[in-house]
Scaffold this motif. Structure first.
Motif: not given
Length: 354
Positions: A78, A107, A111, A114, A235-239
């Motif tokens: 990410w 988000y 995340g 995702s 979203v990617s950072s939380f995932a």
């Protein structure tokens, strides 16, 4: 009452001439830099996503066992998207989108979904050939259309409904031919679970797509390149955070050293598969984001349809995936379903514009 005059058919050569004329006019209407960027973005989708799928299956083929590691790899890249986001603020002379509680919560939820989606696909690739997994993943078109209808009030036209029926028929063919491509070290139960995880992952992917659109409609109110990138980064950072917690709880980071030692090709090959898996997945995401912004969802749909057979062909060439006549038939029907959806929705868009 006058009789309607029969519609005169246009000669094929004239249709071809009109097509090339319109194509040339479309090309001249945009600067060269636009077409270069669109070409690179399209190539990223067509190369990076299939490569990511092949690398995921290669990890399991060569001795990898962790599902959490593969799902972690999908979001570990990410920061690449973040590196692309920062220059856009200076180039477009804009400020980051202000965050509020609702946006942050959305988000976080996206995340988490995702992270769960990536884990489901990791289980699917652990038990299914890459060609089969990619074909099953094409069912996300069905779920995207259905969730878009119920959550975002997107219209379900005849083309969409027909595409849903066609893609579902293709998935049924794969299910009936399940014995032809099952790996020897995969049990019947594992194969069935891989099938189920893949369909569930596709359903969740469709839900994420619809919820992302809902966030744009309800909370952001606009879609621009930097806003799309911002959502992808958040979203990617939380995932990544959720997946990292899962990897730590499963103690898979500690197991990476032993996996690397026993990996076919050695330690270097092990880490190359993981690193390139992270890079290719993020490049595919960036390419898809750029195509959506530069062109339309129709072109993104076309490329998404093309990458399904590309992944299957690459899996046969590089991983020696079995390709039965039923799977080939399913591949053709899936491609037909995508084509029907794209053509129908493109015609509807043209009608609404006119």
């Amino acid at each position: 009452m006058e009789e309607a005059l029969p519609r005169q058919s246009v000669p094929s050569w004239e249709q071809i001439s009109n097509f090339w004329t319109k194509s040339w006019e479309a090309y001249k209407s945009k600067p060269t830099s636009y077409w270069v960027l669109l070409t690179l973005s399209s190539a990223a989708m067509l190369v990076a996503f299939p490569a990511s799928s092949i690398l995921s299956r290669l990890y399991y083929n060569n001795g990898g066992k962790s599902k959490w590691i593969i799902s972690w790899v999908a979001v570990a890249g990410w920061p690449l998207t973040a590196l692309m986001l920062v220059p856009t603020y200076f180039y477009f002379k804009i400020l980051p989108t202000p965050l509020n509680l609702k946006l942050v919560i959305s988000y976080i939820v996206l995340g988490f979904l995702s992270a769960a989606d990536n884990l489901m696909y990791a289980y699917a690739y652990a038990y299914l050939p890459a060609s089969t997994a990619s074909l099953l993943a094409s069912s996300s078109l069905v779920f995207s259309a259905l969730f878009g209808y119920f959550l975002v009030n997107n219209k379900l036209n005849a083309a969409t409904i027909n595409a849903i029926v066609i893609v579902t028929a293709a998935l049924t063919i794969i299910a009936l031919d399940s014995d032809s491509d099952r790996y020897g070290n995969v049990s019947d139960r594992q194969y069935i679970m891989g099938f189920i995880w893949d369909i569930m992952g596709s359903a969740l992917h469709g839900l994420i797509f619809a919820l992302s659109e809902l966030v744009f409609v309800k909370l952001l109110g606009r879609i621009s390149f930097h806003v799309v990138l911002e959502q992808q980064v958040m979203v990617s950072s939380f995932a990544f955070i959720f997946t990292t917690i899962g990897v730590i709880m499963e103690k898979d980071f500690q197991g990476m050293a032993s996996e690397a030692r026993s990996f076919k090709g050695g330690r270097g090959s092990y880490y190359q598969v993981l690193i390139w898996g992270a890079i290719t997945f993020q490049l595919g995401v960036l390419g898809g984001t750029a195509v959506l912004y530069l062109s339309s969802t129709v072109l993104a749909g076309v490329l998404n349809a093309i990458r399904v057979p590309l992944t299957s062909i690459a899996a046969v060439i590089f991983l020696h995936d079995p390709m039965s006549s039923f799977k080939i038939l399913s591949l053709i029907i899936t491609f037909w379903g995508f084509g029907y959806y794209i053509y129908g929705n493109s015609a509807v868009s043209k009608d609404s514009l006119s």
